[in-house]
Design an enzyme around this catalytic site. Structure first.
Site, PDB file in Angstrom:
ATOM      1  N   TRP A  18      69.089  50.664  69.748  1.00  0.00           N
ATOM      2  CA  TRP A  18      69.005  49.769  68.636  1.00  0.00           C
ATOM      3  C   TRP A  18      70.004  50.339  67.425  1.00  0.00           C
ATOM      4  O   TRP A  18      69.537  51.484  67.175  1.00  0.00           O
ATOM      5  CB  TRP A  18      67.750  49.252  68.260  1.00  0.00           C
ATOM      6  CG  TRP A  18      67.660  48.752  66.831  1.00  0.00           C
ATOM      7  CD1 TRP A  18      67.755  48.985  65.819  1.00  0.00           C
ATOM      8  CD2 TRP A  18      67.361  47.212  66.858  1.00  0.00           C
ATOM      9  NE1 TRP A  18      67.835  48.215  64.652  1.00  0.00           N
ATOM     10  CE2 TRP A  18      67.453  46.926  65.473  1.00  0.00           C
ATOM     11  CE3 TRP A  18      67.225  45.945  67.903  1.00  0.00           C
ATOM     12  CZ2 TRP A  18      67.241  45.666  64.778  1.00  0.00           C
ATOM     13  CZ3 TRP A  18      67.034  44.734  67.044  1.00  0.00           C
ATOM     14  CH2 TRP A  18      67.263  44.614  65.719  1.00  0.00           C
ATOM     15  N   ASN A  20      71.062  48.926  63.504  1.00  0.00           N
ATOM     16  CA  ASN A  20      71.243  47.750  62.534  1.00  0.00           C
ATOM     17  C   ASN A  20      72.027  48.639  61.404  1.00  0.00           C
ATOM     18  O   ASN A  20      73.029  49.241  61.566  1.00  0.00           O
ATOM     19  CB  ASN A  20      70.217  47.111  62.030  1.00  0.00           C
ATOM     20  CG  ASN A  20      68.945  47.835  61.650  1.00  0.00           C
ATOM     21  OD1 ASN A  20      68.425  48.689  62.341  1.00  0.00           O
ATOM     22  ND2 ASN A  20      68.620  47.674  60.141  1.00  0.00           N
ATOM     23  N   ASP A  21      71.718  48.364  59.898  1.00  0.00           N
ATOM     24  CA  ASP A  21      72.414  48.370  58.765  1.00  0.00           C
ATOM     25  C   ASP A  21      73.433  49.594  58.911  1.00  0.00           C
ATOM     26  O   ASP A  21      72.999  51.027  59.180  1.00  0.00           O
ATOM     27  CB  ASP A  21      71.663  48.647  57.826  1.00  0.00           C
ATOM     28  CG  ASP A  21      70.776  47.368  57.470  1.00  0.00           C
ATOM     29  OD1 ASP A  21      70.968  46.517  58.152  1.00  0.00           O
ATOM     30  OD2 ASP A  21      70.060  47.677  56.370  1.00  0.00           O
ATOM     31  N   TRP A  45      64.013  46.779  67.052  1.00  0.00           N
ATOM     32  CA  TRP A  45      63.809  47.650  65.983  1.00  0.00           C
ATOM     33  C   TRP A  45      62.599  48.406  66.102  1.00  0.00           C
ATOM     34  O   TRP A  45      61.315  47.614  66.129  1.00  0.00           O
ATOM     35  CB  TRP A  45      63.857  46.753  64.670  1.00  0.00           C
ATOM     36  CG  TRP A  45      63.735  47.475  63.507  1.00  0.00           C
ATOM     37  CD1 TRP A  45      64.815  47.999  62.596  1.00  0.00           C
ATOM     38  CD2 TRP A  45      62.491  48.021  62.757  1.00  0.00           C
ATOM     39  NE1 TRP A  45      64.396  48.691  61.555  1.00  0.00           N
ATOM     40  CE2 TRP A  45      62.960  48.853  61.694  1.00  0.00           C
ATOM     41  CE3 TRP A  45      61.317  47.934  62.949  1.00  0.00           C
ATOM     42  CZ2 TRP A  45      62.164  49.447  60.724  1.00  0.00           C
ATOM     43  CZ3 TRP A  45      60.228  48.386  62.158  1.00  0.00           C
ATOM     44  CH2 TRP A  45      60.771  49.117  61.017  1.00  0.00           C
ATOM     45  N   ARG A 144      64.310  49.948  48.267  1.00  0.00           N
ATOM     46  CA  ARG A 144      65.210  50.732  49.265  1.00  0.00           C
ATOM     47  C   ARG A 144      66.655  50.534  49.224  1.00  0.00           C
ATOM     48  O   ARG A 144      67.361  50.046  48.497  1.00  0.00           O
ATOM     49  CB  ARG A 144      64.690  50.111  50.639  1.00  0.00           C
ATOM     50  CG  ARG A 144      64.650  48.704  50.846  1.00  0.00           C
ATOM     51  CD  ARG A 144      64.083  48.342  52.164  1.00  0.00           C
ATOM     52  NE  ARG A 144      64.193  46.884  52.467  1.00  0.00           N
ATOM     53  CZ  ARG A 144      62.833  46.011  52.402  1.00  0.00           C
ATOM     54  NH1 ARG A 144      61.886  46.537  51.976  1.00  0.00           N
ATOM     55  NH2 ARG A 144      62.982  44.909  52.667  1.00  0.00           N
ATOM     56  N   ASP A 145      67.421  51.227  50.015  1.00  0.00           N
ATOM     57  CA  ASP A 145      68.933  51.070  50.429  1.00  0.00           C
ATOM     58  C   ASP A 145      69.524  51.636  49.065  1.00  0.00           C
ATOM     59  O   ASP A 145      70.486  51.012  48.580  1.00  0.00           O
ATOM     60  CB  ASP A 145      69.183  49.644  50.565  1.00  0.00           C
ATOM     61  CG  ASP A 145      68.363  48.884  51.495  1.00  0.00           C
ATOM     62  OD1 ASP A 145      67.897  49.655  52.439  1.00  0.00           O
ATOM     63  OD2 ASP A 145      68.200  47.719  51.705  1.00  0.00           O
TER      64      ASP A 145
END
Length: 307
Positions: A18, A20-21, A45, A144-145
């Site tokens: 998997w 993602n971002d 995920w 986050r991020d």
């Protein structure tokens, strides 16, 4: 009837598992390095690490060792892991800032953490993580991020969050990428444009204005990536909003992040949004292909020609 499989050959997918971002980029010795949330063992995920691949042309990729794998008390959790971040070069070393996410006894804890690499491939966590141990007072626990950039002799970080029931983007500053000062809420939503900011990015434009981008959860118009034009004063933590617009009109363009290479700004995004994935609906790459998740191949501006 034979099973029809779907694995993209043009857009980026991991060799297995998997993704993602996108989590950051840099350029080293002719290679563009790309980071992303990654789970090698599953096509759904689950407790992601930060994967790492490199490319010369954005079509053919070489997989590298995972940059960070969950193992510390601040990022090892079945429902957490190593969440999105960004990479910046300082003093010849590559600094990766990322979110560690854990849930204990039903309580979410998200912190900002640092890892450093001499060669751009092997990363070691900072010994005194987390560098930001908690969200600001009054903020939601979704924190986050981190996107880090340099401007006017300082390092700056924007993080995504929620405050007072609407999305918020927080601003921090640092001289060394280790000690961070909270500056305040740079931008806050009105509820209609989303209730949680994910994967923010901020950079100046040619005309003196700034572009703030983010992926807003629960946007009333279904926008997956939002651009907000404004005038910014980072020292005073002010952002005067002048207008906003979708960065893409489709339903599957999420967590966009940019890297400035010379005069070219290169953007990647996750082309799968959560409801699109194969375990929600009956289409999209999944267990049959051994992979799930696609990152968009960045567009290229036409080269200028002399008349």
């Amino acid at each position: 009837m034979a099973q029809i499989t779907q694995r993209p050959r043009y857009h980026f997918t991991a060799p297995k598992g998997w993704i993602n971002d996108p989590n950051g980029f840099f350029f080293l010795d002719g290679w563009f390095h790309l980071f992303y949330q990654f789970n090698r063992e599953h096509t759904e995920w689950a407790s992601p690490s930060i994967g790492h691949s490199r490319t010369r042309d954005f079509i053919r990729f070489e997989e590298l060792p995972e940059a960070i794998v969950p193992k510390e008390k601040y990022d090892l959790s079945p429902s957490g892991g190593c969440f999105s971040g960004s990479v910046i070069k300082k003093d010849g070393k590559y600094h990766l800032l990322y979110t560690g996410s854990v849930t204990e006894n039903g309580v979410l804890s998200q912190t900002q953490n640092l890892a450093v690499s001499d060669d751009g491939i092997h990363f070691e966590r900072y010994s005194d993580n987390p560098v930001i141990p908690c969200p600001p007072e009054g903020a939601d626990l979704n924190f986050r991020d981190p996107k880090v950039f340099e401007h006017s002799g300082k390092y700056w970080m924007v993080t995504g969050c929620r405050k007072d029931g609407v999305f918020a983007v927080f601003l921090y500053s640092s001289a060394d990428l280790v000690s961070w000062t909270y500056k305040g809420v740079l931008c806050q939503g009105d509820g209609e444009d989303g209730t949680l900011a994910e994967c923010p990015d901020l950079y100046p434009l040619d005309d003196g204005k700034w572009l703030l981008t983010l992926s807003p959860e629960y946007n009333a118009d279904g926008i997956r990536s939002l651009g907000i034009i404004g005038r910014a004063d980072l020292e005073e933590c002010r952002f005067e909003k002048l207008g906003s617009f979708p960065l893409d009109y489709g339903p599957d363009y999420y967590a966009r992040q940019c890297y400035l290479h010379g005069e070219r700004r290169i953007a990647f995004a996750w082309l799968n949004q959560w409801p699109w994935m194969s375990h929600y609906q009956d289409h999209g790459a999944g267990p049959e292909e051994g992979c799930a998740g696609v990152l968009a191949c960045p567009g290229k501006r036409p080269m200028r020609t002399e008349s």
